[in-house]
Design an enzyme around this catalytic site. Structure first.
Site, PDB file in Angstrom:
ATOM      1  N   GLU A 196     -15.218  12.148  39.466  1.00 42.03           N
ATOM      2  CA  GLU A 196     -16.529  12.339  40.105  1.00 42.03           C
ATOM      3  C   GLU A 196     -16.758  11.374  41.283  1.00 42.03           C
ATOM      4  OE1 GLU A 196     -19.659  12.394  37.182  1.00 42.03           O
ATOM      5  OE2 GLU A 196     -18.817  14.145  36.153  1.00 42.03           O
ATOM      6  N   GLU A 319     -14.518  18.803  32.414  1.00 36.07           N
ATOM      7  CA  GLU A 319     -15.739  18.414  31.704  1.00 36.07           C
ATOM      8  C   GLU A 319     -16.663  19.619  31.646  1.00 36.07           C
ATOM      9  OE1 GLU A 319     -17.773  14.760  32.680  1.00 36.07           O
ATOM     10  OE2 GLU A 319     -15.897  13.733  33.228  1.00 36.07           O
TER      11      GLU A 319
END
Length: 515
Positions: A196, A319
């Site tokens: 991220e 995720e």
């Protein structure tokens, strides 16, 4: 495709009466234009140093009275083996970009204590490190997926870690590994280059991260022709198509084997709603977010196809899952939540989406394994319970590395407050032994749906099925009642002239096996 025959009836299931007006949904299994395998790695998992995921979750230490293997709970090891876990991602998540791997090797008494700045501000002693994780993966017979530190690390630190776990001998890091008790390398294939970077991994823009990624990937090597690295770029969140466009256009395919995608089923990041005491409004909103996965994968795949028509770069959804407010009285940074039939609906529908997009989706990782978010297991002292999500994964494991059978149908609607979602999702596959498996999920909160599946041309003689359902959407397994929700044999179907007919109850998952 759908016969509009209206049936008005009262359906009694598990003691609950449902008044429904139904149209029969016809599902056709059709031959694939090109054979396509559902990668087993779509059924992967994720264990971050977050809350009680590692410590007091997977890992209790080798001096614990709880039965363990090198400190990892035996009951969790067995549970993960029973769902044929194909891969496990570690150590993060956001934690990965603050993790310095050398803190977790060598004598435990010499390891530094660190502060987990992302998750609860708690300290940890680094007693669970690289050797623990990779040895656990060997015990589970699953592939490790290491997420490397790009946010606060260096190229040298990253490549040293790679050398430590993969180089056989003759290098400084191989020598250090042997000094720490591991003679042979682990040959780790899957590597995430950061996590991220658009957020907790550095608040970068796509163009900047693409350059950073190329720098790191350039210095990554496996030192082995038998086990080439699978380098995964940290891709977009949800519908950030610009991020995908930049990565696919700027990073040469020679430097990248996969691009990650993160997408959580969250109503509102400021007010996520409760994990158990939710309303149908909460439920419908959650499923609205969950079903966006199909749109995200479709549109990201279109971008990837533009730059990679040969389909060489995998889409890695590393995720995904439901995210709610934490349980009352728990540390808000620990992300501990219960797991209900709503989560089973998220799991069933999402896995059907992944299966049907298996041309491009090559790996996925449910967040997370133990005690965090949409966990498959929850622990409390010596007790462990398995969640509805766990049982969906156990039912669906039959699709791992099976050949996709495309399905064609029009779903009936699940309607609420003037809005509608497709109620039914389906995926099908043929295993290596010839058995055909069909998984169906009905997310409707109130209504059963009549389904007819055309099995003609498949030459199937024997049918059996399992169902996962309960009386209420909010039902869940507890430490006092750990088997409230379990898969059960499902026999309420008929096979007439190769037409399989059944009613799929509200909020339920059914998997058929045909041979």
């Amino acid at each position: 495709m759908v016969k509009k025959i209206l049936l008005v009836h009262v359906f009694f299931f598990l003691g609950v009466s449902f008044l429904s007006v139904q149209a029969q949904t016809e599902i056709k299994l059709k031959p694939a234009d090109q054979p396509q395998t559902i990668s087993k790695h779509i059924y992967g998992h994720f264990a971050e140093h977050l809350g009680r995921s590692i410590y007091d979750g997977l890992y209790v230490g080798d001096t614990s009275k709880i039965p363990n293997t090198d400190g990892v709970r035996n009951d969790i090891i067995q549970a993960l083996k029973d769902i044929d876990i194909p891969n496990l991602r570690w150590p993060g998540g956001c934690f990965a970009d603050t993790y310095h791997w050398k803190d977790g090797i060598g004598p435990k008494e010499d390891r530094p204590t660190i502060v987990n700045q992302w998750w609860g501000g708690v300290t940890e002693d680094n007693s669970f490190g690289t050797h623990n994780f990779l040895n656990l993966c060997e015990e589970l017979d699953c592939e490790p997926y290491l997420a490397g530190n790009v946010g606060s690390g260096t190229v040298q630190e990253f490549t040293d870690w790679l050398q430590y776990v993969n180089h056989a001998e003759g290098s400084p890091m191989a020598k250090l590994r042997k000094e720490n008790g591991r003679e042979e390398p682990w040959d780790v294939k899957f590597w995430g280059v950061g996590n991220e970077p658009w957020g907790c991994g550095g608040n970068m823009d796509a163009e900047y991260y693409a350059d950073v990624y190329k720098q790191y990937a350039t210095f990554m090597t496996s030192w082995s022709n038998e086990n080439d690295l699978y380098r995964i770029a940290s891709g977009p969140s949800g519908g950030d198509y610009h991020w995908m466009e930049v990565l696919m256009s700027e990073i040469p395919k020679s430097l990248m084997e996969g691009v990650a995608l993160h997408s959580y089923s969250v109503i509102d990041w400021e007010n996520k709603g409760p994990a158990t005491g939710f309303t149908e409004d909460h439920y419908f909103s959650t499923m609205t977010e969950a079903l966006k996965m199909d749109e995200y994968i479709t549109k990201h795949s279109e971008i990837m196809d533009k730059y990679d028509p040969e389909n060489e770069v995998g889409l890695i959804v590393d995720e995904w899952g439901g995210w709610y407010d934490v349980e009352e009285g728990t540390n808000p940074g620990f992300l501990y939540q219960q797991n209900t039939m709503r989560d089973a609906m998220i799991a069933g529908a999402t896995l059907n989406i992944f299966n049907n997009h298996s041309r491009r989706v090559k790996m996925a990782n449910l967040a997370q394994t133990v005690n965090v978010l949409q966990a498959v297991a929850l622990t409390k002292g010596s007790k462990m319970i398995l969640t509805p999500t766990y049982y969906v994964l156990k039912m669906y494991k039959v699709h791992q590395d099976a050949e996709l059978i495309p399905v064609e149908f029009n779903s009936p609607d699940y309607s609420f407050n003037g809005k509608s979602l497709p109620a039914i999702s389906v995926s099908a596959s043929r295993a290596e032994d010839g058995k055909v498996h069909i998984s169906l999920t009905n997310i409707d909160a109130k209504k059963s749906n009549t389904v007819k599946i055309d099995l003609s041309g498949l030459d199937l003689k024997k049918l059996s099925a399992e169902i996962l359902t309960s009386d209420n959407l909010q039902d869940h397994n507890t430490f006092e009642n750990p088997e409230k929700i379990l898969p059960q044999a499902f026999t309420k179907f008929k096979n007439r002239n190769d037409n399989l007919e059944l009613e799929i109850p509200p909020f339920s998952v059914i998997v058929f096996e045909a041979e």
